[in-house]
Structure formats: structure tokens, C-alpha cells
Design an enzyme around this catalytic site. Structure first.
Site, short mmCIF file in Angstrom:
data_model
loop_
_atom_site.label_atom_id
_atom_site.label_comp_id
_atom_site.label_asym_id
_atom_site.label_seq_id
_atom_site.Cartn_x
_atom_site.Cartn_y
_atom_site.Cartn_z
N ILE A 39 0.82 -1.21 0.00
CA ILE A 39 0.00 0.00 0.00
C ILE A 39 0.86 1.27 0.00
CG2 ILE A 39 -0.16 0.12 2.53
CD1 ILE A 39 -3.12 0.95 2.16
N LYS A 40 2.10 1.15 0.44
CA LYS A 40 2.97 2.32 0.58
C LYS A 40 3.49 2.84 -0.76
CE LYS A 40 2.92 2.44 5.14
NZ LYS A 40 2.37 3.57 5.91
N ASP A 41 3.28 2.09 -1.84
CA ASP A 41 3.61 2.63 -3.16
C ASP A 41 2.86 3.93 -3.41
OD1 ASP A 41 5.05 0.32 -3.47
OD2 ASP A 41 4.05 -0.33 -5.31
#
Length: 452
Positions: A39-41
Site C-alpha cells: 500500500i505504501k507505493d
């Protein structure tokens, strides 16, 4: 032609079908399908592009960040694509897979202590901020206070969920690392659908669940789940919309993630286990049907050496073996579990060398059937091959030690310690069979498991 950065977001949503979800329907947003694997992309792209727009990040510049791993991977993906130098400061409890992944992207990794709190010079955020100050032209991203973090979720993650759920949603279960996800979702749903409840999933030991319930910042404990949970309230975190909060133990998190793989064939990381465990508790507590969403934040392939490793779980006290009441309980890698790394007497030294390297061990039992007939260690091999490389092709039996000092399973702990004191390894065997080795680290792990 599609650019890799354009693949960030628009991740699939799937329904959980093989768990007891009470009267509710539970859906998982598969953020593990982002190109960087988490999700940190989303925030990696958002924060770098924000720094480009405001002029703080120049072409060829340096990015510095403190991260539990996945934000670093998101930044690494974008930095590599855009040509920036990246320095990441990460706590030393992070999995080796994450570290290797970051380095593969070309990031410079600085490891720091995970046993100190905010304000200490070696706390990962303080350390990163200091490095940024001392590095000319560097930008400290500071995901914990960067408005581009929640903005990414307000403008991409939340509207995607809302559309995928056909504008019919009752609750979203989130964890808090930096706080960007829960803040961005809260802002979006306050406008689009104020009835949507925000539910906090927090590792036991983190202060956040208690803060939501009491309004007080308590004393942090420790936890092994990576990426979520905090010992402070992140500046960017808006927790005012949280309706319920669940504190989830490491054991519950790891069990939930492993069960998710077994039942739904979804390979998820440790924080996803926390979210799933909390989401199931929430769903089962409802009195009426609700539609609930939570996240698969990243892939389980980053945790193969940890929560998907049965022996790591046993070492941490999360997997109980049947107790024998004798020295077999101290063996780290028992033969009966097919866990012992060994060689046969007719294997070559080259084979033994390969097993030394692959399994990071310094000695190997030499087995013939179920009996131990010798032991070969790095010294034996070094003594042989320094006389010529051709000796690598020779049989282990020619160079192994056969003068073995064994202990029966019913021997005493002082007898084991006496062998270890002589810089030997304790061989546990009887006339019929070999059970395994006890090394210093095995004994230390056994003693560590007794600490609650």
C-alpha cells in the site's frame, strides 16, 4: 506504453468466503498487487511528486526517510524510476527480505535500534532527520508529518473502495503506522458517506488503541508485527473518526495471516494479519449485516524467514512443541521434524560447503540412516581444502570427526553446558538413533522462551 508508476493503485477487491464473518460480508483490498508490493507505493509516489512540485527535491537529489520497510520500498520504486539517491533508516526488527529488497532497488540502508523511543538519537525517525540535515541537498520525507501521505489515500485509495463497493459500505478496518491511510479515508468518507465507520486495528503493545478508548497516551510495550502500531501519535494521524479499536496480539496476527493463506490462498504480511483479526472480531460482534473492508497491506513473501517460518515461530514462543521433559526439548532443529541439516558420509566436501552456506551453520552431523557416524565443521573442511582445491571433491567420511561425545536424551542440563563450555556442540543420541544437536544459540533460545 505503460509506465510502471502508472500501475500504482486501482488494486482489486475480493470477498472473504471461508472465514466466519458473523452476519457481515468482509472484503479485502489487495494492496499487495501494487508494483512495489504494498500500500505504501501510493504514498511513495505522492510524497516524492509533492517534493518535486514545491522545489525541495531537485533533479538527482537525495531522499531520506525513516521506515518500517514498505514506505521505503514505495520510495525506492519511485526514486529508482526518477533517478534519485535514497537513504533509508530502518529499525533492526525488520525482516531480512525487506532489507534485501530495499538494497536490490539501490537504496542505502542504515539499520538502527528498535528498543529505543522517540527522542533518542538512535530512534529511527530522529536518526533519519539527523542524516537529512547533514546531507547537502537532501529532503527528509517524514511520512509521519507529510500532508502528501494522507492526500494519496483521500484521492486514490478511498474513492477506489467506494466505487468497488458500489457505494454500499458500513466500515473500514485500518492500522496506523504513519496514520496516512486512516486519515485519508476519514477525510474522504466524512464527505462522501459519513455513516462509514473507521475501525482501528492495533498491535498489542502499541499505544493507539488505548488512546482512542481513553484519550490518554500510555506507555508503549513491544510487538513483532511490522509496519503498524506506534509509541506516539503521528502528527499526520487523524483518529477522531475511529468508532471502535481492537488490540491484537502478535500471536493472533500471525495466526490470522497464516490462516488467510491456508483458507483463501491470499499471501499476506504480518500487519495484514492484524487487520484481518480485528476485522473478524468486528464482523462477529455486529448485530446486523454490514459490509466491511480491510486491507492486504503487503505480501507474505517479505516474511518467509519470520512468521511463515515454523522454527522462527517456535523460537519466539508462538508455536508449541510437544514437551518430552528431556534434552530433546532443547534441540533447535530436531531430526524427527526433518529439520536437521546434515550430510552423508559419501557426500563430497563441496556438498557440505553448500549446506554450510545455504543454512548458515558451522557444523553438520554426518548421518547413516538414523545413526550419527560423524561430525564435520568448518575447521575440518578448511584443513582439507587449504591443501588443494581438489579436496572439495573428496568424501566427507575422509575428513569428518568420528570421536563423538554424545548425550542420551535423559542426560542433564549441566552435562550439556559442560560440552558447550569446551566449544563443542552437544550431540543428543542413543544407540538406535540421532535426535539432533544442541548449540549455544539453541540453549539461549530455550531460556528466552521462558520469559513472558
Amino acid at each position: 506504453m505503460t509506465d510502471v508508476l502508472s500501475l500504482i493503485g486501482n488494486t482489486p477487491l475480493v470477498e472473504v468466503t471461508r472465514f466466519d464473518t458473523g452476519p457481515c460480508k468482509l472484503f479485502l483490498k489487495l494492496e499487495s498487487q501494487n508494483p512495489g508490493g504494498s500500500i505504501k507505493d501510493r504514498i511513495g509516489l505522492s510524497m516524492i511528486e509533492a517534493a518535486e512540485r514545491d522545489g525541495s527535491l531537485k533533479p538527482g537529489g537525495t531522499i531520506v526517510e525513516a521506515t518500517a520497510g514498505n514506505t521505503g520500498l514505495g520510495l525506492a520504486l519511485v526514486a529508482a524510476r526518477k533517478g534519485y539517491r535514497l537513504i533509508l533508516v530502518i529499525p533492526d526488527k525488520m525482516s531480512q527480505e525487506k532489507v534485501f529488497h530495499l538494497k536490490a532497488f539501490g537504496a542505502e540502508v542504515v539499520m538502527t535500534r528498535s528498543d529505543v523511543g522517540k527522542g533518542h538519537a538512535d530512534y529511527y525517525q530522529d536518526r533519519a532527520e539527523g542524516i537529512a540535515r547533514q546531507t547537502p541537498g537532501a529532503v527528509y520525507v517524514n511520512q509521519f508529518g507529510n500532508p502528501a501521505n494522507p492526500f494519496a489515500h483521500e484521492t486514490t485509495t478511498a474513492p477506489e473502495i467506494w466505487a468497488q463497493m458500489d457505494l454500499d459500505l458500513d466500515a473500514v478496518v485500518c492500522g496506523v503506522g504513519s496514520g496516512g491511510t486512516i486519515t485519508g479515508l476519514t477525510r474522504f468518507f466524512r464527505k462522501a458517506a459519513p455513516n462509514v465507520a473507521m475501525v482501528l486495528a492495533d498491535p498489542a503493545g502499541s499505544i493507539l488503541a488505548d488512546y482512542v478508548k481513553t484519550g490518554k497516551v500510555g506507555e508503549a510495550g513491544s510487538w513483532l508485527v511490522e509496519g503498524i502500531g506506534e509509541d506516539f501519535i503521528p502528527p499526520v494521524a487523524d483518529l477522531t473518526g475511529v468508532k471502535e479499536a481492537f488490540s491484537i496480539t502478535d500471536a493472533e496476527s500471525f495466526a490470522a495471516a497464516r490462516e488467510l493463506l491456508a483458507k483463501e490462498s491470499i499471501f499476506a504480511g504480518s500487519s495484514s494479519g492484524t487487520l484481518l483479526a480485528a476485522a473478524l472480531k468486528y464482523c462477529r460482534s455486529r448485530k446486523r449485516p454490514e459490509r466491511v473492508v480491510t486491507f492486504v497491506c503487503d505480501s507474505g513473501n517479505k516474511y518467509l524467514s519470520k512468521m511463515f517460518n515454523d522454527y522462527w515461530l517456535a523460537d519466539q514462543g508462538f508455536r508449541e512443541r510437544a514437551a518430552r521433559g528431556d534434552l530433546r526439548d532443547l534441540i533447535g532443529r530436531p531430526v524427527e521434524e526433518r529439520a536437521t541439516v546434515s550430510v552423508g558420509p559419501d557426500d563430497t566436501l563441496l556438498t557440505a560447503y553448500g549446506r554450510f552456506k545455504m543454512h548458515d551453520v558451522s557444523q553438520l552431523p554426518v548421518l547413516e540412516g538414523e545413526r550419527i557416524v560423524g561430525l564435520i565443521d568448518e575447521y575440518d573442511m578448511l584443513h582439507a581444502v587449504t591443501r588443494g582445491e581438489s579436496h572439495f571433491r573428496e568424501a566427507v567420511r575422509k575428513h569428518m570427526t568420528t570421536d563423538l561425545e554424545t548425550l542420551a536424551p535423559d542426560a542433564t542440563l549441566p552435562e550439556v553446558q559442560a560440552i558447550l563450555d569446551r566449544d563443542h556442540v552437544a550431540i543428543i543420541a542413543d544407540r538406535e538413533r540421532f535426535y539432533g544437536l544442541i548449540t549455544r544459540i539453541d540453549l539461549l533460545k530455550s531460556l528466552r522462551r521462558k520469559i513472558k
